[in-house]
Enzyme design. Structure first.
Site, mmCIF file in Angstrom:
data_model
loop_
_atom_site.group_PDB
_atom_site.id
_atom_site.type_symbol
_atom_site.label_atom_id
_atom_site.label_comp_id
_atom_site.label_asym_id
_atom_site.label_seq_id
_atom_site.Cartn_x
_atom_site.Cartn_y
_atom_site.Cartn_z
ATOM 1 N N GLY A 123 -5.153 -8.276 -0.844
ATOM 2 C CA GLY A 123 -4.403 -7.121 -1.333
ATOM 3 C C GLY A 123 -3.437 -7.568 -2.423
ATOM 4 O O GLY A 123 -2.340 -7.049 -2.570
ATOM 5 N N GLY A 170 -1.674 -5.236 -5.336
ATOM 6 C CA GLY A 170 -0.733 -4.156 -4.987
ATOM 7 C C GLY A 170 0.690 -4.452 -5.433
ATOM 8 O O GLY A 170 0.975 -5.498 -6.015
ATOM 9 N N ILE A 217 -9.944 -5.559 -3.766
ATOM 10 C CA ILE A 217 -11.263 -4.907 -3.815
ATOM 11 C C ILE A 217 -11.706 -4.637 -5.250
ATOM 12 O O ILE A 217 -12.818 -4.169 -5.481
ATOM 13 C CB ILE A 217 -11.271 -3.563 -3.036
ATOM 14 N N TYR A 251 0.314 6.063 8.980
ATOM 15 C CA TYR A 251 0.724 4.758 8.434
ATOM 16 C C TYR A 251 1.701 4.093 9.397
ATOM 17 O O TYR A 251 1.535 2.941 9.780
ATOM 18 C CB TYR A 251 1.372 4.979 7.065
ATOM 19 N N LYS A 307 1.226 0.773 11.691
ATOM 20 C CA LYS A 307 2.136 -0.373 11.550
ATOM 21 C C LYS A 307 2.760 -0.725 12.904
ATOM 22 O O LYS A 307 2.923 -1.896 13.240
ATOM 23 C CB LYS A 307 3.221 -0.076 10.509
ATOM 24 N N ILE A 311 10.303 -0.382 -1.244
ATOM 25 C CA ILE A 311 10.514 -1.480 -2.193
ATOM 26 C C ILE A 311 10.408 -0.964 -3.630
ATOM 27 O O ILE A 311 9.493 -0.217 -3.975
ATOM 28 C CB ILE A 311 9.504 -2.623 -1.947
HETATM 29 C C1 VAH Z 1 5.694 3.930 1.807
HETATM 30 N N1 VAH Z 1 6.588 2.183 0.339
HETATM 31 O O1 VAH Z 1 6.413 4.702 1.226
HETATM 32 C C2 VAH Z 1 5.987 2.425 1.636
HETATM 33 C C3 VAH Z 1 6.945 1.952 2.702
HETATM 34 C C4 VAH Z 1 9.084 2.394 3.931
HETATM 35 C C5 VAH Z 1 8.149 2.866 2.870
HETATM 36 O O2 VAH Z 1 6.303 1.762 3.903
HETATM 37 O O3 VAH Z 1 4.782 4.294 2.499
#
Ligand code: VAH
Length: 312
Positions: free
Chosen positions: A6, A9, A33, A139, A143, A169
């Site tokens: 990855g 990214g 990829i 997501y 996680k 980030i």
């Molecule tokens: C998102 N930048 O927005 C990522 C991150 C805490 C945010 O996991 O999905």
């Protein structure tokens, strides 16, 4: 040698640059990829999909990495559009790497978690390392499940896997894709391109954020820490700063006085942001491996605008 999966990214590309500087480009094998936009002389790239376990195995056997960084994932906003794909990529990609790392004896693994593992019933202010975690984005669910797997593979197989719950980030080198916190990146690009930005998060949406140089430094500091110092094998809370879209706009206006911000409403990403903490505490990272952020909103804004001015 280190393999970064990855690597094209937002985080992968900057970790790759930092690791090349630290260990020399020939020792860093980047993978994704699709081919990267550019590849310098000594830089190494291999096409691979983390869902293709046989391909990963042949890559690991060919390069015999001592460390693997797994940065391939689908982020929160895109994940809500394709939940089954997000679960498949985020979970089976991780399982492939975990099982191959055990099978081939890879020394150290890095895998990113996120503040997305917290949910509506997690404390919003000074969110601790341990608390109720009821993520309601696919997501965040992937996680949180991933964190449980990391701790299990560490305890059961002795795998030295290390992880950080990244805040949003912010960086200028790559335009990120698919995140809920990405407004805080786009706002700088648009401030320079258009002098205005329409935020998809409401003006008082406060979220934990981290500037990329701090994220990269923190990650390498965690990876360099002696294993016996680490008391968290799920994923470390890590804090940089917290702010709202209004806070950023004010900071940008100190440099670009004519910049204007406006707000769109009923964007689906608002509900995701509202389920996340406002400010998190990172005592374990500070205690276990000396974490301390360097950039606040003012310093980040200056650095972002300075760098974007020379690239846009
Ligand atoms: C998102 N930048 O927005 C990522 C991150 C805490 C945010 O996991 O999905």
């Amino acid at each position: 040698r280190i393999i970064i999966l990855g690597a094209n990214g937002q985080i992968g590309s900057e970790l790759a640059a930092a690791l090349r500087t630290k260990f020399g480009a020939p020792n860093i094998i980047t993978s994704d990829i699709r081919e990267p936009k550019s590849l310098a002389e000594e830089e190494v790239f291999e096409l691979a999909n983390v869902l293709d376990k046989d391909k990963l195995k042949s890559l690991f056997e060919q390069y015999k990495p001592t460390q693997v960084y797994l940065l391939a994932a689908m982020l929160s906003a895109t994940g809500e559009q394709y939940p089954q794909k997000a679960w498949d990529l985020n979970m089976n990609g991780l399982l492939n790497v975990l099982d191959l790392a055990v099978e081939l004896g890879i020394q150290k693994i890095f895998w990113p978690s996120s503040i997305a593992v917290f949910g509506p019933n997690s404390p919003k202010i000074d969110t601790p390392q341990y608390c109720v975690m009821d993520p309601n984005s696919i997501y965040g669910i992937s996680k949180l499940a991933g964190e449980r797997l990391c701790e299990y593979y560490h305890k059961r197989y002795g795998l030295d896997i290390r992880s950080i719950r990244y805040p949003g980030i912010i960086s200028w080198k790559t335009e990120p894709g698919g995140g809920t916190t990405d407004y805080a990146v786009h706002i700088y690009f648009e401030a320079l391109r258009q002098g205005a930005y329409t935020s998809f998060l409401s003006e008082n949406t406060e979220l934990p954020m981290l500037y990329m140089p701090d994220a990269v430094r923190g990650t390498l500091e965690l990876m360099d820490a002696p294993a016996e110092q680490l008391t968290i094998r799920s994923s470390y809370n890590l804090a940089g700063m917290s702010f709202t879209p209004t806070d950023i706009a004010k900071e940008i206006q100190k440099i670009l006085p004519n910049f204007e911000i406006s707000y769109s409403d009923n964007d689906p990403r608002q509900a995701i942001a509202d389920s996340w903490p406002k400010r998190i505490e990172d005592d374990y990272a500070r205690k276990d491996w000396g974490w301390n952020p360097s950039f606040d909103l003012e310093a980040m804004t200056k650095d972002m605008i300075e760098n974007l001015k020379s690239t846009i």
